[in-house]
Design an enzyme around this catalytic site. Sequence first.
Site, PDB file in Angstrom:
ATOM      1  N   LYS A 269      11.486 121.662 131.736  1.00  0.00           N
ATOM      2  CA  LYS A 269      12.904 121.933 130.841  1.00  0.00           C
ATOM      3  C   LYS A 269      13.753 122.264 131.890  1.00  0.00           C
ATOM      4  O   LYS A 269      13.726 123.295 132.624  1.00  0.00           O
ATOM      5  CB  LYS A 269      12.687 122.739 129.710  1.00  0.00           C
ATOM      6  N   LYS A 281      24.827 130.925 120.569  1.00  0.00           N
ATOM      7  CA  LYS A 281      24.085 132.372 120.872  1.00  0.00           C
ATOM      8  C   LYS A 281      24.908 133.574 120.730  1.00  0.00           C
ATOM      9  O   LYS A 281      26.156 133.225 121.364  1.00  0.00           O
ATOM     10  CB  LYS A 281      23.171 132.182 122.241  1.00  0.00           C
ATOM     11  N   ARG A 360      13.409 121.084 123.208  1.00  0.00           N
ATOM     12  CA  ARG A 360      12.470 120.008 122.738  1.00  0.00           C
ATOM     13  C   ARG A 360      13.180 118.673 122.492  1.00  0.00           C
ATOM     14  O   ARG A 360      12.412 117.574 122.647  1.00  0.00           O
ATOM     15  CB  ARG A 360      11.980 120.435 120.875  1.00  0.00           C
TER      16      ARG A 360
HETATM   17  N1  BES Z   1      16.090 128.595 125.597  1.00  0.00           N
HETATM   18  C1  BES Z   1      15.884 129.096 124.180  1.00  0.00           C
HETATM   19  C2  BES Z   1      14.397 129.853 124.167  1.00  0.00           C
HETATM   20  C3  BES Z   1      14.388 131.096 124.748  1.00  0.00           C
HETATM   21  C4  BES Z   1      14.955 132.133 124.221  1.00  0.00           C
HETATM   22  C5  BES Z   1      13.964 131.197 126.080  1.00  0.00           C
HETATM   23  C6  BES Z   1      14.587 133.521 124.863  1.00  0.00           C
HETATM   24  C7  BES Z   1      14.029 132.254 126.713  1.00  0.00           C
HETATM   25  C8  BES Z   1      14.328 133.578 126.090  1.00  0.00           C
HETATM   26  C9  BES Z   1      15.611 127.827 123.325  1.00  0.00           C
HETATM   27  O1  BES Z   1      16.520 126.885 123.583  1.00  0.00           O
HETATM   28  C10 BES Z   1      15.987 128.092 122.113  1.00  0.00           C
HETATM   29  O2  BES Z   1      17.410 128.617 121.880  1.00  0.00           O
HETATM   30  N2  BES Z   1      15.425 128.395 120.884  1.00  0.00           N
HETATM   31  C11 BES Z   1      15.533 128.918 119.856  1.00  0.00           C
HETATM   32  C12 BES Z   1      14.893 127.850 118.796  1.00  0.00           C
HETATM   33  C13 BES Z   1      15.429 128.241 117.409  1.00  0.00           C
HETATM   34  C14 BES Z   1      16.875 127.685 117.342  1.00  0.00           C
HETATM   35  C15 BES Z   1      14.431 127.217 116.696  1.00  0.00           C
HETATM   36  C16 BES Z   1      14.999 130.365 119.638  1.00  0.00           C
HETATM   37  O3  BES Z   1      13.945 130.279 120.314  1.00  0.00           O
HETATM   38  O4  BES Z   1      15.721 131.215 119.134  1.00  0.00           O
HETATM   39 ZN    ZN Z   2      16.914 126.387 125.706  1.00  0.00          ZN
HETATM   40 ZN    ZN Z   3      18.475 126.750 123.104  1.00  0.00          ZN
END
Ligand code: BES
Ligand code: ZN
Ligand code: ZN
Length: 513
Positions: A269, A281, A360
Amino acid sequence: MELIITQTDITQIKADALVVNLFEGAAEPTGAAGAANTATNGLVKTHIANHEFEGKPLDTLVLHSPAGLKTKHLIIIGLGKAEEFTAVIARQAAAKSIQKARELKAKTLATIVHGAGEQLDSTLASQMLAEGLLLGSYQFSRYKTKDKAKLDKQTIESVAIIASPIENLTSIETGLAKGEAIATAILNARDIINEPPSKIRPIHLARAAEEIARLSKQIKTTILDEATLKKEGYAALLAVASGSDEKPYLIHLHYRPANPKGSVALIGKGVTFDSGGLGIKGWNEMLSMKADMAGGGTVLGIFQALAELESIGQPIPIEVHGVIAATENMISGKALRPDDIIETKSGKTIEILHTDAEGRLILSDALTYATHFRPDYMLDFATLTGAAIRALGRAYAAVMGNNPTLMNVVKQASAESGELAWELPLAKEYQKYLESPVADLQNIASNDNAPGAIFGGLFLQEFVAERPWVHVDIAGPAWQTEEMNPVYPKGASGFGILLGLRVLELLVQKAKD
Ligand code: BES
Ligand code: ZN
Ligand code: ZN
């Protein structure tokens, strides 16, 4: 930092700091610690007798200007119980000792090779020493102008590696060279991951891949640019990229050594900044999202290591495809919207419920691309879910897979490399959360009780065309926020490179049996 082998007697070593070791519960300091004890008239033993130092794992005892020795500081590092000692501890001990030496403002260091010829094979012990010294002394200080002088003062210029007179120097040289090769690759990956998000855009990941390919005739790159991605239908990657001014790239590295034992695809990724997209975010969650390309960094690091290992005559003879989906996840009038439906390269459609679950999406296309090469095994590295951090913290990666043979290899590689991983189930009970009322899949679960990290794994599983595959969610360990392990600094750890390389080595071994 230069590593130089020496056979000088430790009582004659003039380095600013000298490192010896002690096992926990040892009645007497033996080996180099024993020699140091004798030379100092029993000083080491006195400290042990006073219970100031017991040799617990990575505990240190520093003796300043020890009479009888020529070093300024004698560092004794604890290795824990002899029967529990492993290569992983040897690497950590080396990392800890160089950090200690730096605190002491040493410029030159001398160290014995922890475990060499006793608990560990000399080559492996030397490799661990080189890796620990280099990985443990990493700092991302490129942008520090003010403290530069101070930081420079804390740089160790050279390390004398002390080989006992009976030691086979070739095996030590071989191990040090291997450790240096691998560590060099990891340090470069850390730099790329730590660079600010305006410095590392998708195009820079593509350039980094090309630069690595230049290190080896066996590595070729193919970079799919936006026009090619459009023409060939990589709509999921394009959809995530649509809110950014930066163009996405699908980066393909291909390592083909002589007489390869099977083939593996490594998918990464490469989100160079994850703002969350329209599902933006908060400012605090956005911090460290420059490291959302750490999976891509892992793949780059493994390829650089393959090149470096080949150049020192120690190649890993397996064919490897590296596939990195590189993009930003940003907002604009063109950004991907919740409620959108995209048609992935695989043909499967995805309903977008949350634009922040973008990893994903881009990986769906990257995995599909990788399946075209029909690799024996597939392994993806991704900072995929915050849920993986909540489940396992920052010491462990979450691993999920569809093939017990490959999963066992990953678990063995994890134990041997020291990069911790814990398996989560790809439970069929949760498969239903993937179902969308309007498309083949939806990108997040609608049920609040759905397990986030597992959902991510189940989602990716839809795109591996039933090939043997393991998903490594490195959201936790890729980014360190405290000192968990002396081998990993704060910030980018380069997690996954040691693990991935060990997987490749084990697969070669398996193919030979
Ligand atoms: N890149 C993030 C996941 C992440 C979070 C990596 C914190 C490292 C530290 C990913 O793209 C993401 O934002 N995932 C969300 C998914 C949710 C919206 C279902 C998450 O984990 O909050
Ligand atoms: Zn991400
Ligand atoms: Zn994300």
